[in-house]
Scaffold this motif. Structure first.
Motif, PDB file in Angstrom:
ATOM      1  N   LYS A   1       0.829  -1.211   0.000  1.00  0.00           N
ATOM      2  CA  LYS A   1       0.000   0.000   0.000  1.00  0.00           C
ATOM      3  C   LYS A   1       0.873   1.275   0.000  1.00  0.00           C
TER       4      LYS A   1
ATOM      5  N   ASP B   1       2.472   4.957  -0.752  1.00  0.00           N
ATOM      6  CA  ASP B   1       2.067   6.298  -1.156  1.00  0.00           C
ATOM      7  C   ASP B   1       2.751   6.683  -2.457  1.00  0.00           C
TER       8      ASP B   1
ATOM      9  N   ARG C   1      -0.743   6.171  -3.996  1.00  0.00           N
ATOM     10  CA  ARG C   1      -1.535   7.362  -3.711  1.00  0.00           C
ATOM     11  C   ARG C   1      -1.075   8.552  -4.547  1.00  0.00           C
ATOM     12  N   TYR C   2       0.259   8.678  -4.705  1.00  0.00           N
ATOM     13  CA  TYR C   2       0.789   9.885  -5.339  1.00  0.00           C
ATOM     14  C   TYR C   2       1.592   9.616  -6.607  1.00  0.00           C
TER      15      TYR C   2
END
Length: 366
Positions: A180, A182, A213-214
């Motif tokens: 998970k 980022d 995420r990014y």
């Protein structure tokens, strides 16, 4: 000059192959069809090694992949045979004539040698397929811009192409997503030698399965140049990966990702030129494929440098050479407030053997 160097390298490789194969020929007793069969096998492995360099333009992908896997696997086996035969000849020159019993017309020696190499390279193959998870925790609290913990997954040296295809890459994606992240970082050599198999297997779309995420950020490595930078960038534009060539990106996590073009580009910017004007309120993570001149990162206030390229030699004893060439050939290091991690790589070049090294992906928690 480059053509002359390549010709010299070719002559050297052919010479070493001749020596090793001549020694193997001598070990085979001159009975039956053993030696003719050996000649056929020798032609196959050496021919595959040489043919690969022209196969990309004339053969279908599956056949080029076969020549690549056979030829590069033989290359590493040849290195071990070279060491053993050189040791045997040195002992002979030292007057230990009993060595002749093992080196000439001896089925038992040949079977024992085959068994030994079989065990070594089977273990090396198993070791390669076991991907190590390396975790690093770094304190970024001195930068107020980093308001909450950030997880990065950093990898290098994927070498996607004729050796490493979509099935293997799919397994890697599963491991990456399980973290998970980022942000995902790639320190070069995503492409191996050609974009042809990447288009053939529609690898670009597979990057859409990576969940961050990014975003995903990478720098070119020397193999992106070998594959053709123009062609490589065109392929990468279809993956959603942000390629940083002597440039920087400020992420929503409050971290600068700086990518320095590979050392292959003699006209690349200095690190000082790239980071000039960056806001000092944000930490800087540097991606630089080849880990030379590590002091430059410290001099320019880099928080973390992540590099690859070395493979940690991939197989022993080549690892001894990389340890001598690079200040840090593998693992974590620190100079002042600057942290370094030099990865041994998630993928591999050529034959899929890890002997005395490991394949890894790095989880960095800030």
């Amino acid at each position: 000059m480059k053509g002359i160097q390549q010709m010299i390298m070719l002559v050297v490789i052919l010479g070493l192959n001749f020596y090793v194969l001549f020694r193997l020929w001598n070990m085979i007793p001159p009975v039956g069809v053993a030696r003719p069969v050996f000649v056929g096998l020798a032609t196959l492995v050496v021919g595959s090694l040489l043919l690969f360099f022209v196969a990309d333009s004339i053969f279908p992908v599956w056949l080029t992949s076969v020549t690549f896997k056979i030829g590069t696997s033989w290359f590493f086996i040849m290195v071990y045979l070279l060491i053993l035969f050189l040791l045997g000849d040195i002992l002979r020159l030292c007057g230990i004539k009993q060595v002749n019993e093992f080196l000439f017309s001896n089925w038992k020696s040949l079977i024992a040698l085959t068994g030994l190499l079989g065990v070594i390279f089977t273990a090396g193959y198993i070791n390669y397929n076991h991907k190590e998870r390396t975790e690093i925790r770094l304190d970024a609290s001195r930068w107020p811009a980093v308001k909450k913990p950030v997880r990065l997954v950093a990898i290098s040296d994927l070498h996607l192409g004729y050796g490493i295809g979509p099935n293997e890459f799919s397994r890697w994606i599963g491991k990456i997503n399980a973290e998970k992240p980022d942000i995902m970082l790639i320190a070069g050599d995503l492409i191996d030698n050609s974009v042809k198999p990447l288009y053939h297997y529609n690898v670009a779309e597979m990057f859409n399965r990576i969940q961050t995420r990014y975003g995903i950020f990478m720098v070119p490595g020397n193999h992106e140049y070998y594959a053709g930078m123009k062609e490589g960038l065109e392929f990468l534009s279809k993956t959603g990966v942000t390629v940083l060539q002597d440039s920087a990106a400020l992420t929503p996590a409050g971290i600068y990702i700086v990518g320095r073009d590979d050392k292959t580009n003699e006209n690349r910017k200095t690190l000082g030129e790239i980071v000039a004007g960056l806001d000092p309120e944000y930490p800087v993570i540097l991606l630089d494929h080849q880990p030379y001149h590590l002091e430059e990162a410290q001099e320019n206030g880099i928080f973390l440098q992540f590099s690859g390229h070395t493979h940690r030699g991939q197989v022993w004893p080549i690892s001894w050479i990389t340890d001598k060439i690079y200040e840090i050939s593998y693992g974590y290091g620190q100079k002042g407030d600057t942290h370094y991690y030099i990865s041994s790589g998630l993928g591999i070049w050529g034959g899929k053997f890890r002997i005395g090294s490991r394949s890894e992906y790095v989880v960095i928690d800030l």
